[in-house]
Write a protein that holds these residues in place. Structure first.
Motif, PDB file in Angstrom:
ATOM      1  N   SER A 143      73.962  32.550 -35.784  1.00 45.36           N
ATOM      2  CA  SER A 143      73.338  32.563 -37.053  1.00 45.36           C
ATOM      3  C   SER A 143      72.088  31.570 -37.116  1.00 45.36           C
ATOM      4  O   SER A 143      71.067  31.759 -37.604  1.00 45.36           O
ATOM      5  N   ILE A 144      72.351  30.260 -36.404  1.00 48.12           N
ATOM      6  CA  ILE A 144      71.115  29.265 -36.463  1.00 48.12           C
ATOM      7  C   ILE A 144      70.354  29.638 -35.402  1.00 48.12           C
ATOM      8  O   ILE A 144      69.094  29.537 -35.801  1.00 48.12           O
ATOM      9  N   ALA A 145      70.589  30.088 -34.275  1.00 47.02           N
ATOM     10  CA  ALA A 145      69.533  30.547 -33.277  1.00 47.02           C
ATOM     11  C   ALA A 145      68.852  31.906 -33.984  1.00 47.02           C
ATOM     12  O   ALA A 145      67.747  31.760 -33.877  1.00 47.02           O
ATOM     13  N   SER A 146      69.524  32.613 -34.676  1.00 43.67           N
ATOM     14  CA  SER A 146      68.696  33.815 -35.351  1.00 43.67           C
ATOM     15  C   SER A 146      67.896  33.324 -36.291  1.00 43.67           C
ATOM     16  O   SER A 146      66.675  33.911 -36.575  1.00 43.67           O
ATOM     17  N   SER A 147      68.084  32.361 -37.184  1.00 41.09           N
ATOM     18  CA  SER A 147      67.198  31.690 -38.158  1.00 41.09           C
ATOM     19  C   SER A 147      66.005  31.032 -37.521  1.00 41.09           C
ATOM     20  O   SER A 147      65.019  30.885 -38.221  1.00 41.09           O
ATOM     21  N   GLN A 148      66.004  30.792 -36.152  1.00 39.51           N
ATOM     22  CA  GLN A 148      64.899  30.208 -35.680  1.00 39.51           C
ATOM     23  C   GLN A 148      63.972  31.111 -34.854  1.00 39.51           C
ATOM     24  O   GLN A 148      62.916  30.845 -34.334  1.00 39.51           O
ATOM     25  N   VAL A 149      64.700  32.394 -34.890  1.00 34.77           N
ATOM     26  CA  VAL A 149      63.528  33.609 -34.108  1.00 34.77           C
ATOM     27  C   VAL A 149      62.230  33.623 -34.833  1.00 34.77           C
ATOM     28  O   VAL A 149      61.132  33.685 -34.050  1.00 34.77           O
ATOM     29  N   ALA A 150      62.169  33.723 -36.234  1.00 32.53           N
ATOM     30  CA  ALA A 150      61.112  33.901 -37.012  1.00 32.53           C
ATOM     31  C   ALA A 150      59.939  32.852 -36.461  1.00 32.53           C
ATOM     32  O   ALA A 150      58.768  32.982 -36.146  1.00 32.53           O
ATOM     33  N   ALA A 151      60.422  31.316 -36.495  1.00 38.91           N
ATOM     34  CA  ALA A 151      59.509  30.159 -36.004  1.00 38.91           C
ATOM     35  C   ALA A 151      59.032  30.622 -34.769  1.00 38.91           C
ATOM     36  O   ALA A 151      57.848  30.100 -34.114  1.00 38.91           O
ATOM     37  N   LEU A 152      60.132  31.126 -34.061  1.00 39.99           N
ATOM     38  CA  LEU A 152      59.644  31.277 -32.501  1.00 39.99           C
ATOM     39  C   LEU A 152      58.445  32.109 -32.175  1.00 39.99           C
ATOM     40  O   LEU A 152      57.738  32.090 -31.402  1.00 39.99           O
ATOM     41  N   LEU A 153      58.368  33.088 -33.331  1.00 40.74           N
ATOM     42  CA  LEU A 153      57.524  34.287 -32.995  1.00 40.74           C
ATOM     43  C   LEU A 153      56.116  33.772 -34.043  1.00 40.74           C
ATOM     44  O   LEU A 153      55.388  34.700 -34.030  1.00 40.74           O
ATOM     45  N   GLY A 154      56.254  32.880 -34.670  1.00 40.72           N
ATOM     46  CA  GLY A 154      55.098  32.541 -35.544  1.00 40.72           C
ATOM     47  C   GLY A 154      55.296  33.351 -36.769  1.00 40.72           C
ATOM     48  O   GLY A 154      54.062  33.568 -37.466  1.00 40.72           O
ATOM     49  N   ILE A 155      56.047  33.883 -37.484  1.00 40.36           N
ATOM     50  CA  ILE A 155      56.259  34.846 -38.590  1.00 40.36           C
ATOM     51  C   ILE A 155      56.885  33.742 -39.676  1.00 40.36           C
ATOM     52  O   ILE A 155      57.529  32.913 -39.292  1.00 40.36           O
ATOM     53  N   LYS A 156      56.909  34.352 -40.984  1.00 45.91           N
ATOM     54  CA  LYS A 156      57.573  33.465 -42.065  1.00 45.91           C
ATOM     55  C   LYS A 156      58.973  33.856 -42.054  1.00 45.91           C
ATOM     56  O   LYS A 156      59.450  34.963 -41.982  1.00 45.91           O
ATOM     57  N   GLY A 157      59.953  32.752 -42.161  1.00 46.18           N
ATOM     58  CA  GLY A 157      61.274  33.116 -42.069  1.00 46.18           C
ATOM     59  C   GLY A 157      61.715  33.568 -43.613  1.00 46.18           C
ATOM     60  O   GLY A 157      61.125  33.329 -44.310  1.00 46.18           O
ATOM     61  N   GLY A 158      63.031  33.934 -43.712  1.00 43.43           N
ATOM     62  CA  GLY A 158      63.731  34.407 -44.677  1.00 43.43           C
ATOM     63  C   GLY A 158      65.077  34.690 -44.457  1.00 43.43           C
ATOM     64  O   GLY A 158      65.379  34.853 -43.330  1.00 43.43           O
ATOM     65  N   GLY A 159      66.223  34.399 -45.645  1.00 46.07           N
ATOM     66  CA  GLY A 159      67.331  35.231 -45.492  1.00 46.07           C
ATOM     67  C   GLY A 159      68.110  33.847 -45.346  1.00 46.07           C
ATOM     68  O   GLY A 159      67.834  32.797 -45.248  1.00 46.07           O
ATOM     69  N   HIS A 160      69.765  34.237 -45.502  1.00 45.99           N
ATOM     70  CA  HIS A 160      70.740  33.353 -45.494  1.00 45.99           C
ATOM     71  C   HIS A 160      71.765  33.675 -44.477  1.00 45.99           C
ATOM     72  O   HIS A 160      72.682  32.643 -44.069  1.00 45.99           O
ATOM     73  N   THR A 161      71.747  35.007 -44.037  1.00 48.99           N
ATOM     74  CA  THR A 161      72.963  35.241 -43.134  1.00 48.99           C
ATOM     75  C   THR A 161      72.368  35.993 -41.850  1.00 48.99           C
ATOM     76  O   THR A 161      71.139  36.132 -41.729  1.00 48.99           O
ATOM     77  N   PHE A 162      72.951  36.103 -40.831  1.00 44.72           N
ATOM     78  CA  PHE A 162      72.516  36.591 -39.553  1.00 44.72           C
ATOM     79  C   PHE A 162      71.820  37.806 -39.702  1.00 44.72           C
ATOM     80  O   PHE A 162      70.711  38.157 -39.089  1.00 44.72           O
ATOM     81  N   ILE A 163      72.501  38.884 -40.586  1.00 47.38           N
ATOM     82  CA  ILE A 163      71.880  40.084 -40.970  1.00 47.38           C
ATOM     83  C   ILE A 163      70.351  40.110 -41.412  1.00 47.38           C
ATOM     84  O   ILE A 163      69.372  40.413 -41.109  1.00 47.38           O
ATOM     85  N   GLU A 164      70.344  39.054 -42.607  1.00 51.31           N
ATOM     86  CA  GLU A 164      69.236  38.886 -43.431  1.00 51.31           C
ATOM     87  C   GLU A 164      68.040  38.411 -42.536  1.00 51.31           C
ATOM     88  O   GLU A 164      67.139  38.573 -42.449  1.00 51.31           O
ATOM     89  N   TYR A 165      68.555  37.444 -41.570  1.00 51.54           N
ATOM     90  CA  TYR A 165      67.367  36.741 -40.576  1.00 51.54           C
ATOM     91  C   TYR A 165      66.781  37.765 -39.612  1.00 51.54           C
ATOM     92  O   TYR A 165      65.494  37.978 -39.523  1.00 51.54           O
ATOM     93  N   TRP A 166      67.527  38.923 -39.161  1.00 49.81           N
ATOM     94  CA  TRP A 166      67.011  39.905 -38.418  1.00 49.81           C
ATOM     95  C   TRP A 166      66.310  40.990 -39.193  1.00 49.81           C
ATOM     96  O   TRP A 166      65.273  41.405 -38.744  1.00 49.81           O
ATOM     97  N   ILE A 167      66.641  41.335 -40.331  1.00 48.02           N
ATOM     98  CA  ILE A 167      65.818  42.195 -41.199  1.00 48.02           C
ATOM     99  C   ILE A 167      64.375  41.539 -41.577  1.00 48.02           C
ATOM    100  O   ILE A 167      63.363  42.213 -41.487  1.00 48.02           O
ATOM    101  N   ASN A 168      64.487  40.354 -41.731  1.00 49.45           N
ATOM    102  CA  ASN A 168      63.106  39.710 -42.109  1.00 49.45           C
ATOM    103  C   ASN A 168      62.412  39.752 -40.753  1.00 49.45           C
ATOM    104  O   ASN A 168      61.192  39.882 -40.906  1.00 49.45           O
ATOM    105  N   VAL A 169      63.213  39.566 -39.701  1.00 45.05           N
ATOM    106  CA  VAL A 169      62.093  39.411 -38.123  1.00 45.05           C
ATOM    107  C   VAL A 169      61.604  40.845 -38.001  1.00 45.05           C
ATOM    108  O   VAL A 169      60.164  41.076 -37.711  1.00 45.05           O
ATOM    109  N   PHE A 170      62.101  41.901 -38.383  1.00 51.16           N
ATOM    110  CA  PHE A 170      61.753  43.381 -38.106  1.00 51.16           C
ATOM    111  C   PHE A 170      60.881  43.757 -39.115  1.00 51.16           C
ATOM    112  O   PHE A 170      59.681  44.272 -38.805  1.00 51.16           O
TER     113      PHE A 170
END
Length: 606
Positions: A143-170
């Protein structure tokens, strides 16, 4: 040593190691402290970002725990401070109520942990099993690593759970930049290489003669590896500053950081939601799920201390006291919850720290950074921080290794492991652990209620005997089960002489409920004119049974064989009771009298 001085040394370990402190210890602690300080700066800021807090909160959380641990800590290698797990646990509350609540949770968690330590209730942590812990930490790491994917790609982060993090990324993937992922993945590669360079160097050196030059080279690589986080941050920050000049930065940067030291104040107990102060009852309900946080803090800290104790004894009570004090005092300096850090403890150990005084240099380095370097840290790339977090947590994922071991040893433990893991990913890591603990408790309750009963049927001196041997103590969850099994077995012998023998050689505990149930079993067997005997029970357990109502002391037999139980030699006490019962049977029915005469021939008491 007097009792008083022994107690002082136990509660203030600094008294013990300060006696032998010398200059060699000082320089070793100084080097280790500065090395860990270089690590905690970027990690602390990254943890604050994970928690949804301004980056400076990571620095606010990084020094007080180190200072407190000097006086009260029992493991010289352990460092306590902000971690990714503690940050992830407070993130939902920060997003909903703001930074003040993270500070309040730190204070409340500290009070709770300190209370556990003072009352010596550390054993409560033992009820959280290894499968639940591994499921929780593995899901937390993912979950922690998933929460950092948005910052790694330069997009705005969002969500509180693993699923929400990836929904935000896509959803926002089209907004991804070019240079953020380039920088982020480059940093990940460099960090992983630097982590393994010393090991590769040692393997190469072992194949040839060790010279002075090779020793210096290996030492240089070692400290480059230990300071890899600071090195990557320094290089990436310098590159960003050089490229941007007076223009816009090519990648997303941390931004303005509040300069100076934190404000010293008492935690704010007012819980504000949507510009309204919640009443106490509602605020308590909102924070009720945070009760899991102090347990996680204790689990992490004690587990890491034991892992790096180098064979020394770790006082769990003392570690709870120091962790509680660290969180309480840290909350006055705007700290969010802190606990033992595996990464920084490993760096501390590898750097050759000699005593807990290394924490002094860690804390001093953080304060120096707060006072002088915060204006520079604003240029730190977010992708670099994300890379540091991902590299720190990826090695916490152990579920695959444990799954293989459990499949070979005890498959039922896979249930709480994956229940914790999956629910932590889907619902959230705080609720996931609660679910895992609940499922694990059900397994424990089931095993407690269904003890293994070894049942042997035999015939001795023309008397049918059933020998029941429980494999553990009989307590209230299992008492009715034991009774039901014995009743079912004895019901197959209605109308015949039967002796039920309960072998107590492995029974080391008995509670009042079990006594009551066993006495009702005795009455039930008497109804069918069967007899009961307690064989090889310890005096401690038999005293509990007899003291309940002062009866049935004659049912306990030890130091005799089964043949002696049935024969006149081993059951003289039983014979007297049988004769007494026969003399009082004249007022009963003819059938009952006939049955009791048969039992009198067995010389076995009812």
């Amino acid at each position: 040593m007097s009792c008083g001085s022994g107690f002082m040394e136990k509660r203030f370990p600094i008294i013990r190691w300060l006696r032998t402190y010398d200059t060699s210890c000082f320089f070793a602690d100084l080097l280790a402290g500065l090395t860990v300080g270089l690590t905690v700066i970027p990690q602390g800021m990254a943890c604050a970002v994970i928690a949804g807090l301004p980056p400076q909160y990571g620095l606010y959380s990084a020094f007080m725990g180190s200072f407190v641990y000097i006086f009260f800590g029992s493991c010289r290698n352990l460092t306590i401070g902000p971690t990714a797990i503690s940050a992830m646990l407070v993130k939902p509350y920060v997003d909903k109520f703001g930074p003040d609540l993270a500070v309040l949770i730190s204070f409340m968690s500290g009070c709770f942990v300190l209370l556990l330590g003072v009352c010596k209730l550390g054993f409560l942590v033992d009820f959280i099993s290894m499968p639940v812990i591994i499921g929780f930490t593995s899901a937390g790491a993912i979950s922690i690593a998933s929460s950092q994917v948005a910052a790694l790609l330069g997009i705005k982060g969002g969500g509180h759970t693993f699923i929400e993090y990836w929904i935000n990324v896509f959803k926002n993937i089209e907004n991804a930049t070019i240079w953020d992922p380039v920088l982020g993945f480059t940093c990940i590669g460099i960090l992983l290489i630097l982590k393994n360079v010393p090991r590769w160097s040692k393997l190469a050196s072992s194949r040839s003669e060790m010279t002075v030059g090779k020793k210096i080279w290996n030492g240089t690589l070692k400290y480059l590896s230990l300071g890899r986080n600071a090195l990557v941050v320094l290089i990436s920050t310098v590159i960003v500053v050089l490229i941007m000049g007076n223009g816009d930065p090519p990648v997303a940067i941390t931004g303005e950081i509040k300069e100076g030291f934190p404000d010293v104040s008492f935690p704010n107990f007012e819980v504000v939601y949507q510009n309204e102060t919640l009443p106490f009852q509602e605020a308590f309900a909102q924070l009720s799920s945070s009760i899991i946080i102090p347990f996680v803090l204790v689990l992490d800290s004690i587990a890491i201390a034991k892992a790096f104790s180098n064979g020394e004894s770790i006082d769990a009570t003392q570690e709870m006291i120091v962790l509680g004090l660290g969180n309480i005092l840290g909350s006055f300096f705007q700290s969010f919850p802190i606990t033992g850090s595996f990464t920084r403890t490993a760096v501390n150990d590898a750097s050759g720290v000699r005593t807990q005084l290394g924490g002094l240099f860690i804390g001093a380095f953080v304060l120096l950074c707060l006072g002088l370097l915060t204006s520079t840290l604003k240029f730190m790339p977010k992708a670099t921080l994300a890379a540091i977090v991902i590299c720190a947590v990826m090695f916490m994922i152990e579920i695959h290794e444990l799954s293989i071991s459990l499949w070979k040893s005890k498959k039922t433990d896979l249930v709480p492991l994956y229940a914790t893991f999956i629910s932590s990913l889907i619902i959230g890591i705080d609720y996931g652990m609660l679910i895992g603990i609940g499922i694990n408790a059900l397994f424990i309750f089931y095993e407690a209620a269904k003890p293994d009963l070894s049942i042997e049927k035999t015939s001795i001196l023309n008397t049918e005997v059933i020998i029941v041997a429980p494999d553990r103590s009989i307590t209230y969850p299992s008492a009715e089960y034991v009774k039901d099994v014995i009743i079912r077995q004895s019901s197959q012998h209605l109308g015949s002489e039967l002796l039920v023998v309960i072998d107590g050689s492995r029974i080391f505990g008995l509670d009042s409920t079990a006594v009551k149930v066993l006495k009702s079993l005795l009455k039930g067997l008497k109804t069918n004119y069967h007899s009961l005997c307690f064989w090889n029970w310890s005096k401690k357990i038999s005293d509990i049974f007899v003291s309940f109502d002062g009866k049935d002391v004659e049912l306990f037999k030890s130091n005799c064989t089964l043949e002696q139980l049935v024969s006149n030699e081993g059951t003289s006490g039983l014979t007297r009771r049988s004769s007494s019962t026969s003399s009082s049977a004249s007022s009963e029915s003819t059938e009952h009298t006939w049955q009791k005469k048969r039992l009198s021939k067995m010389n076995i008491s009812q």
